[in-house]
Scaffold this motif. Sequence first.
Motif, PDB file in Angstrom:
ATOM      1  N   HIS A  60       0.847  -1.192   0.000  1.00 53.43           N
ATOM      2  CA  HIS A  60       0.000   0.000   0.000  1.00 53.43           C
ATOM      3  C   HIS A  60       0.882   1.241   0.000  1.00 53.43           C
ATOM      4  CE1 HIS A  60       0.352   1.682   4.124  1.00 53.43           C
ATOM      5  NE2 HIS A  60       0.561   0.431   4.509  1.00 53.43           N
ATOM      6  N   GLN A  61       0.294   2.389  -0.298  1.00 51.01           N
ATOM      7  CA  GLN A  61       1.054   3.626  -0.426  1.00 51.01           C
ATOM      8  C   GLN A  61       0.642   4.682   0.589  1.00 51.01           C
ATOM      9  OE1 GLN A  61       1.734   4.675  -4.810  1.00 51.01           O
ATOM     10  NE2 GLN A  61      -0.084   3.395  -4.943  1.00 51.01           N
ATOM     11  N   GLN A  62      -0.296   4.361   1.460  1.00 53.57           N
ATOM     12  CA  GLN A  62      -0.858   5.369   2.360  1.00 53.57           C
ATOM     13  C   GLN A  62      -0.020   5.566   3.623  1.00 53.57           C
ATOM     14  OE1 GLN A  62      -5.316   5.163   2.638  1.00 53.57           O
ATOM     15  NE2 GLN A  62      -5.012   3.304   1.436  1.00 53.57           N
ATOM     16  N   GLN A  73       5.996   3.448  -4.158  1.00 54.01           N
ATOM     17  CA  GLN A  73       5.786   3.763  -5.575  1.00 54.01           C
ATOM     18  C   GLN A  73       6.800   3.047  -6.454  1.00 54.01           C
ATOM     19  OE1 GLN A  73       5.866   8.089  -5.102  1.00 54.01           O
ATOM     20  NE2 GLN A  73       3.678   8.188  -5.570  1.00 54.01           N
ATOM     21  N   PHE A  74       8.053   2.986  -5.993  1.00 60.72           N
ATOM     22  CA  PHE A  74       9.044   2.259  -6.790  1.00 60.72           C
ATOM     23  C   PHE A  74       8.724   0.768  -6.826  1.00 60.72           C
ATOM     24  CE2 PHE A  74      13.147  -0.080  -7.100  1.00 60.72           C
ATOM     25  CZ  PHE A  74      13.386   0.201  -8.436  1.00 60.72           C
ATOM     26  N   HIS A 124       2.194  13.514  -3.588  1.00 58.80           N
ATOM     27  CA  HIS A 124       2.981  12.465  -4.230  1.00 58.80           C
ATOM     28  C   HIS A 124       2.197  11.730  -5.320  1.00 58.80           C
ATOM     29  CE1 HIS A 124       5.594  13.135  -0.745  1.00 58.80           C
ATOM     30  NE2 HIS A 124       6.540  12.545  -1.447  1.00 58.80           N
ATOM     31  N   GLY A 125       1.058  12.272  -5.691  1.00 54.85           N
ATOM     32  CA  GLY A 125       0.308  11.704  -6.806  1.00 54.85           C
ATOM     33  C   GLY A 125      -0.388  10.398  -6.511  1.00 54.85           C
ATOM     34  N   PRO A 357      12.398  -3.902  -3.278  1.00 56.93           N
ATOM     35  CA  PRO A 357      13.016  -3.305  -4.473  1.00 56.93           C
ATOM     36  C   PRO A 357      13.755  -2.001  -4.177  1.00 56.93           C
ATOM     37  CG  PRO A 357      10.786  -4.062  -4.957  1.00 56.93           C
ATOM     38  CD  PRO A 357      10.948  -4.121  -3.470  1.00 56.93           C
ATOM     39  N   ALA A 358      13.139  -1.108  -3.421  1.00 60.21           N
ATOM     40  CA  ALA A 358      13.771   0.179  -3.129  1.00 60.21           C
ATOM     41  C   ALA A 358      14.983   0.014  -2.227  1.00 60.21           C
ATOM     42  CB  ALA A 358      12.763   1.132  -2.490  1.00 60.21           C
TER      43      ALA A 358
END
Length: 398
Positions: A60-62, A73-74, A124-125, A357-358
């Motif tokens: 998730h991105q939140q 995001q990456f 951050h879109g 990944p990041a």
Amino acid sequence: MSRIWTEGFMQVLEDIIIIGGGIIGTSIAYFLQSSDNFDGSVLVIETEAVSQGSSWGGFHQQFSIPENIQMAQFAQEFLGELNRFLSVEDKIVNVDYHSNEYLFLVENQDIPMLYSTNILHHQHGISVGLLDPEDLSQGFPWLNITDLAGGSLGLSREGGLNAERLRKAFRQKAISLGVRFQNGELIDIAKNNDLANAITLSTGQSIYFKTLVNAAGADSSRIASLAGINLPMESRKRQIFSFSCRMLLEKSPIVVDPTGVHFRHDGNLFYAGCVPPKDKDPNCSDTKIDYDLFEEYIWPILSYRVPAFQKITMEKARSEHYTYNVLDQSPVLGPHPEINNFYFANGFMGRSAQASPAIGRAIAELIIFGEYRSLNLSRFSFERMVTGEALFEHNALQ
């Protein structure tokens, strides 16, 4: 890899040794060996028993920390081109990714944080919707909203995958690029002034190196102590309970209650877990299932939040261990401030799969270039372990 002579014996000199063959360690190995700017040897010492199950990794991105958002995001970008990065001999890489939104529920006292993080998300879109109680009632009629003030719902690019499959994909690709893996129990780290220079395994084997990376998961604190370093990481047990329910919850996202209890729907089953109360969350290594935790803590919260859960059938349960940073539950990244060829990548709690990944890219950049180039993660440096400057993530499932 080269060979050196010490005290009449020929010893192997590795460029990079990574301690830990989990998803973080294998990702670092992959990003190092796949870089056009790296031309050295990478050896991964697999010290821990790596899960062979189908451990689920949530995406998730939140988040409330910008760097965590950017890492998420990456991760999505990486997944979008997974076969280009990790395919070996043109074989399809399948990590069983499923899209599913996260719904973070809040009470009145959490509204200021909800609004501030929502502003950050839009900066951050990230496609996230703020929901008031009426929105929650209309969108999720099975939800008890009596004490809720609102929620945050991810609208895209969230879900989960099979973390073990992703780890194996990193590992297989790394091997195809020349990374070597070796089982072993680390019992000593030798130092010379401000550099670490050799490890010793329980077999008696000594291996010299230029750079050492601690990605040992729940064993990371012990590994650090072998070099005289205090790394305040503990092993915390997290349990997932699965159950069935006769009522079908339409449009069920991954729901995170204000208490930290959370659940998701997969096929005919629901899976629930929690951040245990402090008195039920010791530093431990056992895998025993505590069904009382479900009966006395998780289920009462679930059945209150979703009345349909008052009648359920327990199916099974499993446990795993998270690496818990006692200071602030955020990761520790980068070189030690005094032993500067000893790097750390520890403390990801349940976010190892999404962070991998990041983190792999970031640690590889630090080693190769001496600096972050793609994403500056210096806020997670080891220095804060010394200064005590905590960095709390408010939207983490700990």
